[in-house]
Design an enzyme around this catalytic site. Sequence first.
Site, PDB file in Angstrom:
ATOM      1  N   ARG A 132       0.838  -1.213   0.000  1.00 25.50           N
ATOM      2  CA  ARG A 132       0.000   0.000   0.000  1.00 25.50           C
ATOM      3  C   ARG A 132       0.870   1.259   0.000  1.00 25.50           C
ATOM      4  O   ARG A 132       0.983   1.954  -0.991  1.00 25.50           O
ATOM      5  CB  ARG A 132      -0.952  -0.037   1.218  1.00 25.50           C
ATOM      6  CG  ARG A 132      -2.083   0.983   1.170  1.00 25.50           C
ATOM      7  CD  ARG A 132      -1.704   2.380   1.547  1.00 25.50           C
ATOM      8  NE  ARG A 132      -1.115   2.477   2.889  1.00 25.50           N
ATOM      9  CZ  ARG A 132      -0.580   3.583   3.358  1.00 25.50           C
ATOM     10  NH1 ARG A 132      -0.546   4.686   2.630  1.00 25.50           N
ATOM     11  NH2 ARG A 132      -0.039   3.606   4.568  1.00 25.50           N
ATOM     12  N   CYS A 167       4.139   9.425   0.160  1.00 26.43           N
ATOM     13  CA  CYS A 167       2.729   9.795   0.088  1.00 26.43           C
ATOM     14  C   CYS A 167       2.565  10.835  -1.008  1.00 26.43           C
ATOM     15  O   CYS A 167       3.299  11.824  -1.035  1.00 26.43           O
ATOM     16  CB  CYS A 167       2.262  10.363   1.432  1.00 26.43           C
ATOM     17  SG  CYS A 167       0.574  10.961   1.351  1.00 26.43           S
TER      18      CYS A 167
END
Length: 287
Positions: A13, A238
């Site tokens: 992820r 991110c």
Amino acid sequence: MNKKVEIFEVGPRDGLQNEAQLISAEDKIALVDLLSTAGFSRIEVASFVSPKWVPQMATSADVLAGITRQNAISYAALTPNMRGFEGAIAANADEVAIFGSASEGFSKANINASIAESLERFRPVAEAAHETGIPVRGYISCVVNCPYDGPTAPKAVAMIAKELMKMGCYELSLGDTTGHAYPEDIRNMLCAVQDAVPDAVLAGHYHDTSGRALDNIVASLAKGVRVFDAAIGGLGGCPYAPGASGNVATEAVAKRMSQLGYKTGLDLVILEQAAQMARAMRSEATT
Ligand code: HMG
Ligand code: MG
């Protein structure tokens, strides 16, 4: 002293979400299947967020459907709102995570909500998860500094930690999202958070932009933290934390823990194979 440390694998992820070129569901499944043989108890494999915001995670349901599940492993998914929660449940995620921020700037940039609004969105997710019997993990981003707002006050992290605990999160993962924290920053932040919530629920989630993530883990061990998130091959970042690099590499954490006499239960040979697979995926995607 408790000489066990758990590494929570977040590579499929957090490691892959930031890759600009789309990686196929088949490749992601192959990576998760290899990681599933390495000894992890928990692997974060999916994220039910808007595909417009994070296109790489659009195959999350296919990944959860295609992996060969090991009974002992909890396969986790990020769920920012009820729509995400419903997607995660339909795809049979074993646990979900709500993800907030200790800084307003990142909260807005990442999930298009103020901190207060985000807590209101998380509340029904946590309630629905409890009704369904699904464990909920809580993330707190920007626990030391924020790419938009600068330094984060430790008490701001403690405040969010209390709110997420009240919602019933079983663990709180403290994110050094930008990866620039120093061990002293981590110690100060942990002091404030440990005044607010029990030590045993805390996990460290340190990105490695400045190369200090392992030092930050060692500082956290001294404060009693025994769970650390890491991404195989050190991939990722991110999309809403400009310049931040990947999580600390799983294989590096496992080696350091072993040198320090902590057991992780992980197979270092399989970790090396998985790290090579993850890096190859990235280079294939970018060529
Ligand atoms: P929004 O625009 O405020 O939400 O986004 P909205 O409700 O107005 O919906 C906008 C559009 O998104 C609509 O579609 C919705 O249907 C759709 P449109 O009408 O435009 O076609 N939508 C969804 N689609 C799929 N799944 C959903 C969903 N919800 C709405 N669950 C939202 C709010 C949270 C959805 C958005 O901001 C978003 O997806 N953000 C992505 C955030 C993200 O994934 N960031 C990376 C993960 S966090 C991270 O990496 C940090 C961490 O590792 C810890 C650390 O390192 O610090 C965890
Ligand atoms: Mg992260």
